[in-house]
Design a protein around this motif. Structure first.
Motif, short mmCIF file in Angstrom:
data_model
loop_
_atom_site.label_atom_id
_atom_site.label_comp_id
_atom_site.label_asym_id
_atom_site.label_seq_id
_atom_site.Cartn_x
_atom_site.Cartn_y
_atom_site.Cartn_z
N GLN A 245 17.16 35.81 12.53
CA GLN A 245 15.88 36.48 12.37
C GLN A 245 15.87 37.22 11.03
N ASP A 246 14.85 37.00 10.24
CA ASP A 246 14.69 37.58 8.90
C ASP A 246 15.66 37.00 7.87
N ARG B 40 17.19 33.14 6.05
CA ARG B 40 16.70 31.78 5.77
C ARG B 40 17.85 30.80 5.55
N GLN C 295 5.61 35.25 10.93
CA GLN C 295 6.76 35.10 10.05
C GLN C 295 7.06 33.63 9.78
N VAL C 296 6.98 32.81 10.81
CA VAL C 296 7.19 31.37 10.64
C VAL C 296 6.12 30.79 9.73
N GLU D 115 5.43 29.57 2.09
CA GLU D 115 6.27 29.69 0.92
C GLU D 115 6.94 28.37 0.56
N LEU D 116 7.37 27.63 1.57
CA LEU D 116 7.98 26.32 1.32
C LEU D 116 6.97 25.34 0.75
N CYS E 9 13.01 27.07 9.79
CA CYS E 9 13.06 28.48 10.17
C CYS E 9 12.80 28.61 11.65
N SER F 46 11.86 31.98 14.69
CA SER F 46 11.63 33.40 14.90
C SER F 46 10.78 33.58 16.15
N ARG G 266 4.42 32.34 7.39
CA ARG G 266 4.67 32.79 6.01
C ARG G 266 5.79 31.98 5.35
N GLN G 267 6.85 31.72 6.11
CA GLN G 267 7.96 30.95 5.55
C GLN G 267 7.54 29.51 5.24
#
Length: 151
Positions: A85-86, A88, A139-140, A146-147, A132, A134, A142-143
């Motif tokens: 969690q938090d 990568r 949060q997932v 970003e990818l 990822c 979570s 956002r990740q």
């Protein structure tokens, strides 16, 4: 679910898993690397596996049907979701979520899934590689976003 909640749930399942595997307290304690006295205290609710013990428990007894029903599949998935969690990490490929997962949404080339029992989320790439995981869907997302930007 938090680490503490997972540990609490697992503490309550130790005796059932021991019975499922047909182990004596002594044999299970040895498998988990603890004393019989400690195992007895856990089974009586006077002690706890703790985070490290819970991770070992989920690993050693990963094939447990008791744990599978409690956590919605392989227990090690839940441990990984909480452990990373938090963070990568780079995950190895998955089977794509045929049994315990439902697809929540598609985002670009990624599939976001939710475990039907534990309710944690993960994102898979087009080759079913986990990118990822979570308990926080945002949060997932956002990740994954970003990818997609980096990709």
């Amino acid at each position: 679910m938090t680490r503490e909640e997972l540990v609490w749930e697992l503490d309550r399942q130790v005796k059932l898993v021991r019975t499922e595997y047909g182990l004596t307290q002594e044999a299970m304690a040895r498998a988990l690397g603890m004393s019989k006295k400690t195992l007895v205290e856990i089974e009586k609710g006077r002690s706890s596996l703790g985070w490290m013990g819970a991770a070992a428990f989920c690993t050693v007894f990963s094939g447990s049907q008791v744990l599978g029903r409690l956590l919605g599949g392989e227990a090690s998935d839940m441990v990984r979701a909480l452990a990373f969690q938090d963070l990568r990490p780079t995950y190895p490929p998955t089977m794509g979520g045929r049994v315990w997962w439902r697809t929540v949404e598609m985002r670009g080339g990624f599939r976001i899934q939710q475990n039907i029992l534990s309710q944690h989320y993960r994102a898979l790439d087009s080759q079913n590689g986990r990118v990822c995981s979570s308990f926080d869907l945002e949060q997932v997302r956002r990740q994954v976003d970003e990818l997609e930007v980096r990709g």
